[in-house]
Enzyme design. Structure first.
Site, PDB file in Angstrom:
ATOM      1  N   GLU A  33       0.668  -0.934  -0.252  1.00  0.00           N
ATOM      2  CA  GLU A  33      -0.389  -0.066  -0.150  1.00  0.00           C
ATOM      3  C   GLU A  33       0.840   1.021   0.108  1.00  0.00           C
ATOM      4  OE1 GLU A  33      -2.892   0.171   2.988  1.00  0.00           O
ATOM      5  OE2 GLU A  33      -3.516   2.238   2.605  1.00  0.00           O
ATOM      6  N   ARG A 259       4.962 -13.053  10.033  1.00  0.00           N
ATOM      7  CA  ARG A 259       5.082 -11.178  10.244  1.00  0.00           C
ATOM      8  C   ARG A 259       6.769 -11.337  10.477  1.00  0.00           C
ATOM      9  NH1 ARG A 259       2.873  -5.927   9.022  1.00  0.00           N
ATOM     10  NH2 ARG A 259       0.676  -6.803   8.058  1.00  0.00           N
ATOM     11  N   LYS A 269       3.835   1.370   9.566  1.00  0.00           N
ATOM     12  CA  LYS A 269       4.068   1.973   9.005  1.00  0.00           C
ATOM     13  C   LYS A 269       3.520   3.492   9.565  1.00  0.00           C
ATOM     14  CE  LYS A 269       2.902   0.291   4.909  1.00  0.00           C
ATOM     15  NZ  LYS A 269       2.628   0.024   3.478  1.00  0.00           N
TER      16      LYS A 269
HETATM   17  P1  ATP Z   1       2.205  -1.509   7.940  1.00  0.00           P
HETATM   18  O1  ATP Z   1       1.757  -2.359   8.610  1.00  0.00           O
HETATM   19  O2  ATP Z   1       4.098  -1.841   8.076  1.00  0.00           O
HETATM   20  O3  ATP Z   1       1.425  -0.533   7.474  1.00  0.00           O
HETATM   21  P2  ATP Z   1       1.323  -3.339   5.909  1.00  0.00           P
HETATM   22  O4  ATP Z   1       1.226  -4.924   5.772  1.00  0.00           O
HETATM   23  O5  ATP Z   1       0.283  -2.612   5.930  1.00  0.00           O
HETATM   24  O6  ATP Z   1       2.387  -3.343   6.696  1.00  0.00           O
HETATM   25  P3  ATP Z   1       1.531  -3.133   2.363  1.00  0.00           P
HETATM   26  O7  ATP Z   1       1.934  -2.662   1.786  1.00  0.00           O
HETATM   27  O8  ATP Z   1       0.509  -3.789   3.114  1.00  0.00           O
HETATM   28  O9  ATP Z   1       1.682  -3.005   4.556  1.00  0.00           O
HETATM   29  O10 ATP Z   1       2.628  -4.588   2.934  1.00  0.00           O
HETATM   30  C1  ATP Z   1       2.768  -5.071   1.713  1.00  0.00           C
HETATM   31  C2  ATP Z   1       3.454  -6.202   2.101  1.00  0.00           C
HETATM   32  O11 ATP Z   1       4.382  -6.925   2.599  1.00  0.00           O
HETATM   33  C3  ATP Z   1       1.849  -7.184   2.109  1.00  0.00           C
HETATM   34  O12 ATP Z   1       1.860  -8.226   1.580  1.00  0.00           O
HETATM   35  C4  ATP Z   1       2.398  -7.711   3.686  1.00  0.00           C
HETATM   36  O13 ATP Z   1       2.097  -8.714   4.385  1.00  0.00           O
HETATM   37  C5  ATP Z   1       4.494  -7.114   3.802  1.00  0.00           C
HETATM   38  N1  ATP Z   1       4.620  -7.069   5.354  1.00  0.00           N
HETATM   39  C6  ATP Z   1       4.272  -5.465   5.291  1.00  0.00           C
HETATM   40  N2  ATP Z   1       5.397  -6.015   6.832  1.00  0.00           N
HETATM   41  C7  ATP Z   1       6.003  -7.275   7.292  1.00  0.00           C
HETATM   42  C8  ATP Z   1       6.683  -8.043   8.049  1.00  0.00           C
HETATM   43  N3  ATP Z   1       6.316  -7.139   9.176  1.00  0.00           N
HETATM   44  N4  ATP Z   1       6.933  -8.987   7.751  1.00  0.00           N
HETATM   45  C9  ATP Z   1       6.610 -10.030   6.380  1.00  0.00           C
HETATM   46  N5  ATP Z   1       5.850  -9.091   5.743  1.00  0.00           N
HETATM   47  C10 ATP Z   1       5.128  -8.046   5.987  1.00  0.00           C
HETATM   48 MG    MG Z   2      -1.784  -1.560   5.132  1.00  0.00          MG
END
Ligand code: ATP
Ligand code: MG
Length: 543
Positions: A33, A259, A269
């Site tokens: 995102e 994760r 983020k």
């Molecule tokens: P955040 O909570 O940091 O905003 P998010 O999951 O909302 O993370 P996205 O931009 O949606 O962030 O993530 C893109 C990809 O990276 C998704 O497939 C997500 O599952 C993966 N991802 C995000 N954070 C992690 C993490 N800490 N460990 C492994 N994979 C991750």
């Molecule tokens: Mg997200």
């Protein structure tokens, strides 16, 4: 011992799918995102998705999940691309969820036509209040039994902007008594008046993640949609959307993994943005940030990040990894790839009374695959670090003392003669004599000394600014705001380094002998060079 590479559970699933002939090509995607910079957790996801592409000779798309217009920004879109390239990955297609808004709308209409979706008049609060809980079924909304015709009309009116934000939603008609809360008539479209980065003001309704994501995957022909564990409970909905929108090959299939969490830093983020917005750090790329761009500025080699991700592996159990483990891979790489140089962070003058100008060839890195040397000059006027001379030495002190001897790295053994202090009693200069023929390979080289210290030649050394860093968070658990490390950035404005550092280009990495690993930032333009601490020399992993 030969390393046995085990197959992780995702690869096991893929291998079985291939064996059973369910698919012949493997296609994954990385779906960020664009609401922030990528962090080390994303690196894990990148390594899994692009790793599968490489291993199975498949494809991996970069797809921006831009269904949430109010939080997204072009700065993030660009940084994400830079970071993925920096890690050394190449995506097949660059795509945006918003590319499919028209198709998604049509799929929503098709669900209405099948009697599988309805426009609901409930507010967000009413929906939450009637959802029930794990012990109680939810209550059906009075809107649930609207006719298909009425739903089609209302949904079109939603799209045309006839209703206020939040006044109506489109919900999937599934099962208000489902033991899985996500299946209790989830919202699949909401009204939101926000200008979208790519579609502008064309839409005032936007699809929800749980509806959009399976469609994006399905439209692109993704075979294995890999996401983090919190989406496990969403998988039945993922499959429901996929099947009811007519994708019945069994693909895409969603697979969840744990994760990555890390001690002493933040992996969300939202929180990272808060650190940026409140000025705790200088920006998303601040060298203390767990973002990939922060790690790049810090001097972390991308190869080390990939080796780390490989080593932590893929599992179904959430855990917190020690930062020391990542640093272990950084050191492992730098030990072989970073040239050694001498630097003094807090210089005091060292005068070698009997010295003349000399020049040595010193080995750049004893652990490098290809051995190289550099010229180091020696003279009467040197600098050593304040910590390497003590008038009253603490116990077990192995450096220069009053009356003592010490070896200058790559040069002579020297012998204390006298020292000078300023009015406050602070040492400003130390006088020594060198002991002849004590350079390695010469007659008296075997003379016993307790320690070796680094030094630079005052005649040709370079003025340096050195940034040292601590972890962003103090050890422990709980509220991030209360755990911010005070003074996690220390600047040495007066440091001096060997002449060869004049040629350092941005991001060149060095081992400052006896100090740590450092990465060149930029030329100050006034003859001062700036370096960021990458990591210390001591490996604390496994302790
Ligand atoms: P955040 O909570 O940091 O905003 P998010 O999951 O909302 O993370 P996205 O931009 O949606 O962030 O993530 C893109 C990809 O990276 C998704 O497939 C997500 O599952 C993966 N991802 C995000 N954070 C992690 C993490 N800490 N460990 C492994 N994979 C991750
Ligand atoms: Mg997200």
């Amino acid at each position: 011992m030969e390393e046995v590479k085990s197959v992780n559970f995702i690869e096991e699933i893929i291998n079985n799918d291939l064996l059973e002939g369910k698919t012949s090509e493997i296609i994954t995607r990385f779906p960020p995102e664009p609401n922030g910079y990528l962090h080390i957790g994303h690196a894990k996801s990148l390594c899994i998705n692009f790793g599968i592409k490489e291993k199975y000779n498949g494809k991996c798309n970069l797809r921006y999940d831009d269904t949430n217009p109010s939080k997204e920004d072009i700065e993030y879109v660009n940084s994400i691309k830079e970071d993925i390239k920096w890690l050394g990955f190449e995506w097949d297609q660059e795509l945006y969820a918003s590319d499919y808004f028209d198709q998604m709308y049509d799929y929503a209409v098709s669900l209405i036509k099948k009697g599988l979706a309805y426009v609901c008049d409930y507010s967000a609060e009413q929906i939450a209040a009637t959802r029930g809980d794990l012990h109680t079924p939810g209550q059906e909304s009075p809107s649930r039994n609207r006719s298909i015709e009425e739903n089609l009309k209302l949904f079109e009116e939603m799209k045309e902007g006839k209703y206020a934000d939040g006044e109506k939603v489109l919900r999937a008609k599934i099962d208000m008594a489902s033991p899985n809360m996500n299946m209790r008539d989830p919202v699949i479209y909401r009204i939101l008046r926000a200008t979208h980065e790519r579609t502008g003001d064309k839409w005032c309704i936007y699809p929800m993640y749980d509806f959009a994501h399976p469609l994006e995957d399905a439209i692109e022909g993704i075979t294995h949609s890999i996401c983090t564990l919190e989406f496990e409970d969403h998988r039945p909905l993922y499959d429901w959307v996929k099947i009811n929108c007519g994708f019945t090959t069994g693909y895409p299939r969603q697979i969840e993994f744990a994760r990555l969490g890390m001690k002493r830093t933040i992996m969300s983020k939202r929180y990272l943005k808060k650190l940026v917005d409140t000025g705790v750090v200088s920006g998303w790329s601040d060298p203390r940030m767990p973002t990939l761009s922060g790690m790049k500025e810090r001097g972390y080699p991308p190869q080390a990040i990939r080796a780390f991700c490989e080593a932590i592996g893929v599992s179904k159990a959430n855990s917190e990894v020690d930062v020391a483990y990542l640093e272990h891979f950084v050191r492992d790489y730098l030990n072989i790839n970073a040239n050694r140089v001498m630097v003094v962070k807090d210089p005091i003058k060292l005068t070698i009374l009997n010295a003349e100008d000399e020049e040595y060839e010193i080995e750049n890195n004893p652990n490098a695959e290809e051995k190289t040397t550099r010229k180091v000059t020696f003279s009467k006027n040197l600098y050593i670090d304040r910590d390497d001379f003590a008038v009253v030495p603490p116990p077990k002190y192995k450096r220069l003392t009053v009356g003592g001897t010490v070896r200058l790295k790559g040069s002579y053994i020297i012998e204390y003669v006298s020292h000078v202090c300023d009015e406050e009693g602070k040492v400003v200069e130390v006088m020594c004599n060198y002991i002849p023929k004590t350079i390695s390979g010469q007659e008296n080289a075997n003379m016993k000394v307790k320690g070796v210290i680094q030094w630079v030649n005052a005649k040709d050394c370079v003025d340096l600014v050195i940034n040292d860093y601590d972890y962003l968070l103090l050890d422990g658990e709980g509220d991030f705001d209360k755990r911010i490390t005070p003074n996690s950035h220390i600047v040495y404005n007066n440091a001096k380094g060997e002449a060869c550092l004049k040629d350092a280009k941005p991001y060149d990495r060095f081992q400052f002998m006896r100090i740590g690993y450092y990465s060149a930032v930029k030329d100050y333009g006034n003859g001062k060079y700036e370096f960021n601490e990458i990591t210390g020399l001591k490996d604390s992993y496994g302790k």
